[in-house]
Design a protein around this motif. Structure first.
Motif, short mmCIF file in Angstrom:
data_model
loop_
_atom_site.label_atom_id
_atom_site.label_comp_id
_atom_site.label_asym_id
_atom_site.label_seq_id
_atom_site.Cartn_x
_atom_site.Cartn_y
_atom_site.Cartn_z
N SER A 148 -11.71 10.19 2.80
CA SER A 148 -11.41 11.10 1.69
C SER A 148 -11.70 10.54 0.30
O SER A 148 -11.36 11.17 -0.69
N PHE A 191 -15.98 2.09 -2.75
CA PHE A 191 -15.84 1.26 -3.94
C PHE A 191 -15.97 -0.21 -3.56
O PHE A 191 -15.95 -0.56 -2.38
N HIS A 221 -5.13 -3.28 -6.80
CA HIS A 221 -4.09 -3.39 -5.77
C HIS A 221 -3.50 -4.81 -5.74
O HIS A 221 -4.23 -5.78 -5.85
N GLN A 241 3.89 -3.77 -1.75
CA GLN A 241 2.66 -3.43 -2.46
C GLN A 241 3.00 -2.77 -3.80
O GLN A 241 3.99 -2.05 -3.91
N LYS A 271 2.40 8.14 -4.80
CA LYS A 271 1.25 9.03 -4.82
C LYS A 271 0.92 9.53 -3.41
O LYS A 271 1.06 8.79 -2.43
N PRO A 319 -2.08 11.15 -0.73
CA PRO A 319 -1.42 11.22 0.58
C PRO A 319 -0.68 9.92 0.93
O PRO A 319 -1.05 8.84 0.45
N VAL A 378 0.53 6.87 3.35
CA VAL A 378 0.04 6.09 4.49
C VAL A 378 1.04 6.20 5.63
O VAL A 378 2.25 6.06 5.40
N ARG A 415 -4.46 -4.43 10.59
CA ARG A 415 -5.25 -5.46 9.89
C ARG A 415 -5.68 -6.53 10.85
O ARG A 415 -4.95 -6.87 11.77
N MET A 424 -6.37 2.30 8.05
CA MET A 424 -5.12 3.05 7.81
C MET A 424 -5.27 4.50 8.26
O MET A 424 -6.38 5.01 8.40
N HIS A 453 -10.38 1.06 5.77
CA HIS A 453 -10.24 1.20 4.31
C HIS A 453 -10.85 0.00 3.59
O HIS A 453 -11.39 0.14 2.51
N LEU A 454 -10.77 -1.20 4.20
CA LEU A 454 -11.19 -2.41 3.49
C LEU A 454 -11.88 -3.39 4.41
O LEU A 454 -11.46 -3.57 5.56
C1 HEM Z 1 -7.21 4.76 -2.07
C2 HEM Z 1 -3.80 2.81 0.74
C3 HEM Z 1 -5.42 -1.61 -0.34
C4 HEM Z 1 -8.36 0.32 -3.60
C5 HEM Z 1 -6.15 4.61 -1.20
C6 HEM Z 1 -5.41 5.71 -0.62
C7 HEM Z 1 -4.45 5.17 0.16
C8 HEM Z 1 -4.59 3.74 0.08
C9 HEM Z 1 -3.41 5.92 0.96
C10 HEM Z 1 -5.66 7.21 -0.87
C11 HEM Z 1 -6.57 7.78 0.19
C12 HEM Z 1 -6.82 9.27 0.01
O1 HEM Z 1 -6.82 9.75 -1.14
O2 HEM Z 1 -7.04 9.95 1.03
C13 HEM Z 1 -3.97 1.45 0.71
C14 HEM Z 1 -3.21 0.51 1.52
C15 HEM Z 1 -3.68 -0.73 1.22
C16 HEM Z 1 -4.71 -0.57 0.22
C17 HEM Z 1 -2.12 0.89 2.50
C18 HEM Z 1 -3.28 -2.07 1.78
C19 HEM Z 1 -2.82 -2.25 3.01
C20 HEM Z 1 -6.34 -1.48 -1.33
C21 HEM Z 1 -7.01 -2.58 -1.97
C22 HEM Z 1 -7.83 -2.05 -2.87
C23 HEM Z 1 -7.68 -0.60 -2.82
C24 HEM Z 1 -6.85 -4.07 -1.65
C25 HEM Z 1 -8.71 -2.87 -3.75
C26 HEM Z 1 -9.00 -2.59 -4.97
C27 HEM Z 1 -8.31 1.69 -3.45
C28 HEM Z 1 -9.11 2.62 -4.24
C29 HEM Z 1 -8.80 3.90 -3.77
C30 HEM Z 1 -7.80 3.73 -2.73
C31 HEM Z 1 -10.07 2.24 -5.35
C32 HEM Z 1 -9.42 5.24 -4.25
C33 HEM Z 1 -8.88 5.69 -5.56
C34 HEM Z 1 -7.40 5.88 -5.52
O3 HEM Z 1 -6.91 6.71 -4.73
O4 HEM Z 1 -6.72 5.13 -6.24
N1 HEM Z 1 -5.64 3.43 -0.75
N2 HEM Z 1 -4.86 0.76 -0.06
N3 HEM Z 1 -6.77 -0.30 -1.87
N4 HEM Z 1 -7.56 2.39 -2.55
FE1 HEM Z 1 -6.27 1.58 -1.24
#
Ligand code: HEM
Length: 162
Positions: free
Chosen positions: A30, A34, A66, A87, A118, A120, A122, A127, A143, A153-154
């Motif tokens: 979704s 990046f 993050h 987190q 925010k 949606p 998780v 991992r 995730m 996701h990563l």
């Molecule tokens: C988006 C969870 C780690 C960067 C998201 C979304 C979720 C999420 C639920 C929204 C997805 C959607 O809109 O459908 C997590 C979880 C993490 C994690 C559970 C760790 C276990 C990270 C890390 C980064 C990151 C390490 C590094 C920068 C982003 C970005 C987006 C995103 C750039 C898209 C823009 C936004 O929604 O802010 N993440 N994330 N995330 N995540 Fe993560």
């Protein structure tokens, strides 16, 4: 400095500081793909616990994104591992899994969040941490959210920075 507690000796390979060698790849069904950089730090104070901090940044602007921190424990006499994680997004989680050689496979057992997190939300996190034969560390995170099934996701690799 304290001696490493025998209860976590099998995690000694994680200790120290790590930095992404090339930008990590962020993906999910979704969102727009990046790139990010990340610094990891694993330490101990002699307790049967490893302490950790992970700090991620936008690969282009270097802006902090993050962040997570927590603790790692092992069930004595087993290869069972637990991560206790907080987190900056307002999420807290328990992940459990197994240590096999220098690889950790983890699955969320419990996920909770602040009331105004925010969407949606998780629902599940998986991992893998793996020490590669060339000395680099690899992390892969998948995730599932309210509206998307389990997907990556990563993905990122790190080099030791100290
Ligand atoms: C988006 C969870 C780690 C960067 C998201 C979304 C979720 C999420 C639920 C929204 C997805 C959607 O809109 O459908 C997590 C979880 C993490 C994690 C559970 C760790 C276990 C990270 C890390 C980064 C990151 C390490 C590094 C920068 C982003 C970005 C987006 C995103 C750039 C898209 C823009 C936004 O929604 O802010 N993440 N994330 N995330 N995540 Fe993560």
């Amino acid at each position: 400095s304290a001696e490493l507690n025998p209860a976590v000796r099998s995690l000694e390979w994680l200790l120290g500081s790590w930095e992404s060698d090339e930008p990590g790849e962020g993906t999910f069904s979704s969102i727009k793909p990046f790139r990010y950089t990340e610094k990891l730090h694993f330490s101990h104070v002699g307790q049967p616990v490893i302490n950790f901090m992970f700090n991620a940044f936008n690969a282009e602007s270097n802006k902090p994104l993050h962040r997570e921190c927590g603790f790692i424990r092992m069930q004595p006499g087993t290869n069972k591992v637990a991560f206790i994680i907080a987190q900056n997004s307002g999420l807290v989680e328990i992940e459990e899994g197994e240590l096999t050689g220098q690889q950790l496979n983890l699955q969320s057992k419990s996920v909770a969040r602040i009331s105004f997190a925010k969407e949606p939300h998780v629902q599940e996190i998986c991992r893998v941490f793996k020490l590669q034969s060339d000395g680099r560390l690899e992390q892969t995170v998948s995730m599932a959210t309210d509206n998307q099934p389990l997907a990556q996701h990563l993905h990122i690799t790190y080099r030791r920075s100290s």
